[in-house]
Design a protein around this motif. Structure first.
Motif, mmCIF file in Angstrom:
data_model
loop_
_atom_site.group_PDB
_atom_site.id
_atom_site.type_symbol
_atom_site.label_atom_id
_atom_site.label_comp_id
_atom_site.label_asym_id
_atom_site.label_seq_id
_atom_site.Cartn_x
_atom_site.Cartn_y
_atom_site.Cartn_z
ATOM 1 N N ARG A 365 0.797 -1.216 0.000
ATOM 2 C CA ARG A 365 0.000 0.000 0.000
ATOM 3 C C ARG A 365 0.838 1.278 0.000
ATOM 4 O O ARG A 365 0.309 2.378 0.075
ATOM 5 C CB ARG A 365 -0.942 0.017 1.211
ATOM 6 C CG ARG A 365 -2.030 -1.056 1.156
ATOM 7 C CD ARG A 365 -3.016 -0.851 2.277
ATOM 8 N NE ARG A 365 -3.449 0.532 2.390
ATOM 9 C CZ ARG A 365 -4.348 1.104 1.593
ATOM 10 N NH1 ARG A 365 -4.930 0.421 0.651
ATOM 11 N NH2 ARG A 365 -4.664 2.374 1.767
ATOM 12 N N TYR A 366 2.153 1.127 -0.051
ATOM 13 C CA TYR A 366 2.967 2.347 -0.038
ATOM 14 C C TYR A 366 4.323 2.123 -0.714
ATOM 15 O O TYR A 366 4.735 0.992 -0.945
ATOM 16 C CB TYR A 366 3.184 2.849 1.388
ATOM 17 C CG TYR A 366 4.026 1.947 2.256
ATOM 18 C CD1 TYR A 366 5.362 2.248 2.493
ATOM 19 C CD2 TYR A 366 3.512 0.802 2.847
ATOM 20 C CE1 TYR A 366 6.150 1.435 3.290
ATOM 21 C CE2 TYR A 366 4.280 -0.024 3.638
ATOM 22 C CZ TYR A 366 5.599 0.307 3.859
ATOM 23 O OH TYR A 366 6.383 -0.498 4.633
ATOM 24 N N SER A 388 -1.563 9.304 -2.998
ATOM 25 C CA SER A 388 -1.228 10.580 -2.401
ATOM 26 C C SER A 388 0.258 10.557 -2.090
ATOM 27 O O SER A 388 0.871 9.492 -2.019
ATOM 28 C CB SER A 388 -2.015 10.793 -1.112
ATOM 29 O OG SER A 388 -3.396 10.669 -1.366
ATOM 30 N N HIS A 390 3.446 12.203 0.419
ATOM 31 C CA HIS A 390 3.945 12.999 1.541
ATOM 32 C C HIS A 390 5.397 13.321 1.249
ATOM 33 O O HIS A 390 6.190 12.413 0.989
ATOM 34 C CB HIS A 390 3.852 12.201 2.839
ATOM 35 C CG HIS A 390 2.459 11.801 3.198
ATOM 36 N ND1 HIS A 390 1.705 12.492 4.108
ATOM 37 C CD2 HIS A 390 1.680 10.792 2.746
ATOM 38 C CE1 HIS A 390 0.512 11.922 4.211
ATOM 39 N NE2 HIS A 390 0.471 10.887 3.397
ATOM 40 N N TYR A 416 1.877 17.760 1.846
ATOM 41 C CA TYR A 416 1.029 16.635 1.476
ATOM 42 C C TYR A 416 0.331 16.927 0.160
ATOM 43 O O TYR A 416 -0.181 18.024 -0.044
ATOM 44 C CB TYR A 416 0.001 16.409 2.592
ATOM 45 C CG TYR A 416 -1.072 15.407 2.247
ATOM 46 C CD1 TYR A 416 -0.752 14.067 2.037
ATOM 47 C CD2 TYR A 416 -2.408 15.792 2.153
ATOM 48 C CE1 TYR A 416 -1.741 13.147 1.726
ATOM 49 C CE2 TYR A 416 -3.402 14.875 1.853
ATOM 50 C CZ TYR A 416 -3.063 13.550 1.626
ATOM 51 O OH TYR A 416 -4.031 12.637 1.332
ATOM 52 N N VAL A 438 6.885 9.638 0.641
ATOM 53 C CA VAL A 438 6.121 8.444 1.004
ATOM 54 C C VAL A 438 4.832 8.490 0.184
ATOM 55 O O VAL A 438 4.022 9.393 0.352
ATOM 56 C CB VAL A 438 5.805 8.409 2.508
ATOM 57 C CG1 VAL A 438 5.078 7.103 2.861
ATOM 58 C CG2 VAL A 438 7.077 8.545 3.335
ATOM 59 N N VAL A 440 1.282 6.823 -0.698
ATOM 60 C CA VAL A 440 0.298 5.914 -0.123
ATOM 61 C C VAL A 440 -0.874 5.813 -1.095
ATOM 62 O O VAL A 440 -1.377 6.830 -1.567
ATOM 63 C CB VAL A 440 -0.197 6.412 1.256
ATOM 64 C CG1 VAL A 440 -1.145 5.386 1.885
ATOM 65 C CG2 VAL A 440 0.969 6.683 2.199
ATOM 66 N N VAL B 392 4.047 9.134 8.816
ATOM 67 C CA VAL B 392 2.998 8.924 7.837
ATOM 68 C C VAL B 392 2.352 7.568 8.142
ATOM 69 O O VAL B 392 3.043 6.544 8.166
ATOM 70 C CB VAL B 392 3.556 8.912 6.398
ATOM 71 C CG1 VAL B 392 2.429 8.651 5.401
ATOM 72 C CG2 VAL B 392 4.260 10.225 6.081
ATOM 73 N N VAL B 393 1.067 7.579 8.406
ATOM 74 C CA VAL B 393 0.374 6.322 8.697
ATOM 75 C C VAL B 393 0.056 5.602 7.390
ATOM 76 O O VAL B 393 -0.520 6.191 6.472
ATOM 77 C CB VAL B 393 -0.923 6.573 9.500
ATOM 78 C CG1 VAL B 393 -1.705 5.265 9.673
ATOM 79 C CG2 VAL B 393 -0.585 7.178 10.859
ATOM 80 N N VAL B 394 0.464 4.353 7.303
ATOM 81 C CA VAL B 394 0.229 3.553 6.108
ATOM 82 C C VAL B 394 -0.973 2.640 6.295
ATOM 83 O O VAL B 394 -1.810 2.512 5.412
ATOM 84 C CB VAL B 394 1.495 2.727 5.767
ATOM 85 C CG1 VAL B 394 1.192 1.732 4.660
ATOM 86 C CG2 VAL B 394 2.633 3.647 5.372
ATOM 87 N N ASN B 412 -2.780 7.395 5.393
ATOM 88 C CA ASN B 412 -2.532 8.447 4.431
ATOM 89 C C ASN B 412 -2.590 9.841 5.065
ATOM 90 O O ASN B 412 -2.633 10.834 4.362
ATOM 91 C CB ASN B 412 -3.494 8.343 3.239
ATOM 92 C CG ASN B 412 -3.001 9.139 2.056
ATOM 93 O OD1 ASN B 412 -1.815 9.453 1.975
ATOM 94 N ND2 ASN B 412 -3.900 9.492 1.176
ATOM 95 N N GLU B 413 -2.605 9.888 6.403
ATOM 96 C CA GLU B 413 -2.433 11.171 7.085
ATOM 97 C C GLU B 413 -1.056 11.173 7.732
ATOM 98 O O GLU B 413 -0.446 10.132 7.925
ATOM 99 C CB GLU B 413 -3.521 11.374 8.142
ATOM 100 C CG GLU B 413 -4.915 11.512 7.538
ATOM 101 C CD GLU B 413 -6.019 11.649 8.591
ATOM 102 O OE1 GLU B 413 -7.152 11.928 8.185
ATOM 103 O OE2 GLU B 413 -5.743 11.460 9.796
ATOM 104 N N SER B 414 -0.591 12.365 8.066
ATOM 105 C CA SER B 414 0.736 12.444 8.679
ATOM 106 C C SER B 414 0.719 13.443 9.818
ATOM 107 O O SER B 414 -0.202 14.245 9.958
ATOM 108 C CB SER B 414 1.764 12.877 7.630
ATOM 109 O OG SER B 414 1.516 14.211 7.244
#
Lengths: 459, 459
Positions: A365-366, A388, A390, A416, A438, A440, B392-394, B412-414
């Motif tokens: 997923r990334y 997306s 980062h 972002y 990164v 995602v 960054v959360v995957v 997908n948020e950081s």
């Protein structure tokens, strides 16, 4: 004399260092320098200018490496697809003054004896001025079966012969009349084109059309040949198309410490060695290992009791073999291709017109990349539909466009880019910009990109 | 019967798979399973409970792996430092009921014949109930010089002998009376302690003090021995301290397909092999290679014409050697230690009480990690003085504390943690939390951490 440098190459023989998008002449094999850069430097002792013939995909790579070695007066002819040496040389000569003396040299050979080479070049230049086609015959150091041979009678060529078997090669070497066909040539542009029109007129005719149609930029210093035109030129080598047929060929016997680095075993000799006969490599710890070639620079490599072995360690692929099996690397590459692997093609650090990127980790997923943007360059204005991004700036200052906003992102700051949003990354500074990206999303392939505007005309 | 599992090990003999912080019993060698897990599973056919003796550093690693195999009734004795087997077994026995039957087993051996082994265990149990000290004598399969031998006279032990030379070993094997000393034992806790008090009373006395002082948690299911107390116990093996002196020893001849996996060459036999005799490994492409052990799972590994070779590929270190030189891996590790390298100690994926982290790239001014936090776990409340962190959360949802704010960060948020700011990462969810961390700063060493509060008592 103008140095016409041929930058073809399939990137198979030194895999995984070389890849089809990173042929061996561009790989930084020697203290950060490439064979291409070495070739430019060696020949610039004699040649006042360079004319590079390369695949369009390698243009920016070649340009960067030329800038690094301070080569300024450089022209490029970009082929959309390779059609062997005769068409490449023909297209280049069509762009030169007919009276220009051309030194044709492969970009991926080694010449150790620079002074002897310079002397050979002077001789060749004299012949070329008189209207001869000069080939450089390498004094054989052994009965190699991997090269074509030239039988000479003094300065005249008696005949060209194909790769011989071992017995024949031994006889050739013992005779003292045979030389290796090096792929280095020297002639007046007009002489070559004349001989081509005599012996392979179909190549010349098609090449003239292709050259006439080609897009010319920077006052003709950048010539882009059209794909269809290129495909219409018969594919042939200069040897078959002209040299073996022409009556105007002279040979300059050349004892110049030449190697074509056709496989890893011939590369072994190009490095300095420690007391055990291993190439010097700070990342290699050998316990009882000797006579081995260990290439790689990022991870610790430990070996025990190796003898005459080859290890090539790259971030995404590892090769281990006896040095004597170096010729079989092609089989590995063929098998990888058959399995649909990208490894024969794409190097871990990918060159782009604006700099480089390296994939550090790719998962479901990334994907994580390190991106380096050169000063004054910018990526295309683009968007992605499935991911997306980062961006964390590590060094330099990024000028970032997201939607209709433009702002700076400084070291240790991040931003972002939501999927579907138009964005651009730019380095307006004087130092390289390094960012960690990164990605995602459900799909992180390179082909999920829509370019809206591109400085490098890729949109 | 209670399975007392000894989890010592220096992590040198299977380096770079094993490291001192990842001894070989915990490495996931076989389809994701470790030798430790295999040991637990094999012995749980007979043993109703496990008592693990391990280094305090490996507690969470062992606990995780036990949970994976569904071992529930598990007790732990944590040693701050290893003092060989006699003190470890003594401390464990002090925590048991005197009438408990104890099966002492190393955690890093292989037993292939489960049914024959079960039969041996039944015999041993009978002897143990009668107050004997049982040792398992492995039926030798060859004149190994790397093991101690036991000379038997039926079920009685005549003598223990040290590692023999090859000639002596051949005689031993030919005689039919000699067995390999396996390090597997069975006895009543009381019998062992009695014999220890007779033959090595200094060990028992010091062990009693250490056990009395030890911190006991979870209703005595977790015993933490004090460092000074541990150092006061004389270091000795169970063989020297008791078995070789006791008159109550019985031997159970054991033809159980045993191996101690003391080096890579003995590991070779544990894998399935393809038609060329190479272990099956989807990441290995061999052209003409045979009889080789190729370990590694992330990068493509290509080999040509190898025979009887060993390749161990890990993200941060590579080992290449003839399989026959497997015993020399220790020399490599010693040399790396002498050079001050961290590689003998730290694995690329580091286990923490809350999950794992892997360093993906470490450079001058930044470091990138993949961090996995298990459901219900959280890192310490902490701060760093020399680095900021970008998360960054995957996948999963992070509960993040920054300063006095607590908030969720979703896939997908950081978020950003400035240096000097108190922060915490927590997984309150039901699935693993995976984040990518980019650290930026002048120093990114693991020791730049100030822990304010920690669930795992590390602050």
């Amino acid at each position: 004399m103008i140095n016409l440098i041929l930058c073809g190459g399939s990137g198979t023989r030194l895999w995984p260092i070389s890849r089809s998008l990173m042929p061996k002449q561009f790989a930084r094999l020697f203290d950060g320098a490439s064979l291409f850069q070495r070739t430019v430097k060696t020949n610039s002792r004699i040649c006042s200018a360079q004319y590079i013939v390369s695949n369009a995909e390698q243009y920016f790579l070649a340009k960067d490496q030329l800038e690094e070695v301070g080569a300024n007066d450089v022209r490029f002819l970009l082929e959309p697809v390779g059609r062997n040496t005769a068409p490449a040389i023909a297209l280049a000569c069509l762009g030169l003054d007919p009276e220009d003396i051309v030194l044709v040299s492969p970009s991926d050979h080694v010449i150790r004896k620079a002074e002897a080479y310079e002397e050979c070049l002077r001789k060749a230049e004299e012949f070329a001025k008189k209207g001869f086609m000069v080939t450089f015959g390498i004094t054989p150091t052994g009965p190699e079966t991997g090269y074509g041979y030239i039988e000479a009678n003094g300065e005249d060529v008696k005949r060209f012969v194909e790769k011989p078997d071992l017995e024949t090669a031994k006889k050739y070497v013992a005779s003292g009349r045979f030389f290796w066909n090096s792929g280095i040539f020297c002639f007046k542009a007009a002489t070559f084109l004349d001989e081509l029109s005599t012996y392979s007129p179909d190549i010349l005719t098609a090449a003239k059309i292709a050259f006439a149609n080609a897009k010319k930029e920077n006052k003709d210093a950048l010539v882009r040949v059209d794909h269809e035109d290129m495909m219409n030129i018969p594919s042939n080598s200069i040897d078959y198309a002209v040299m073996e047929k022409s009556a105007k060929v002279k040979v300059v016997p050349s004892d110049i410490g030449w190697s074509d680095l056709g496989a890893f075993d011939s590369l072994y000799g190009e490095f300095d060695h420690d007391e055990n006969g291993n190439n010097i490599n700070a990342k290699h710890l050998g316990i009882g290992s000797k006579n081995s070639l260990v290439l790689g620079g990022q991870r610790q490599i430990c070996t025990i009791d190796l003898d005459n072995m080859l290890i090539v360690d790259t971030p995404d692929a590892l090769l281990v073999a006896p040095l004597a099996s170096s010729q079989k690397v092609k089989k590995v590459v063929d098998e990888l291709k058959a399995r649909g692997s990208d490894l024969p093609k794409v190097p871990q650090t990918v060159n782009r017109p604006w700099g480089t990127y390296s994939v550090l980790e790719s998962s479901d997923r990334y994907k994580m990349k390190r991106i380096v943007v050169r000063p004054g360059e910018r990526l295309s204005l683009q968007k992605h539909l499935h991911r997306s991004e980062h961006w964390v700036v590590v060094s330099g200052t990024a000028t970032v466009t997201v939607g209709d906003k433009v702002f700076y992102v400084r070291p240790n700051e991040s931003t972002y880019i939501p999927s579907g949003t138009i964005h651009r990354l730019q380095n307006e500074g004087k130092l390289p910009l390094v960012i960690v990206e990164v990605q995602v999303g459900e799909y992180t392939g390179e082909d999920d990109i829509i370019r809206v505007q591109d400085d490098y005309k890729r949109s």
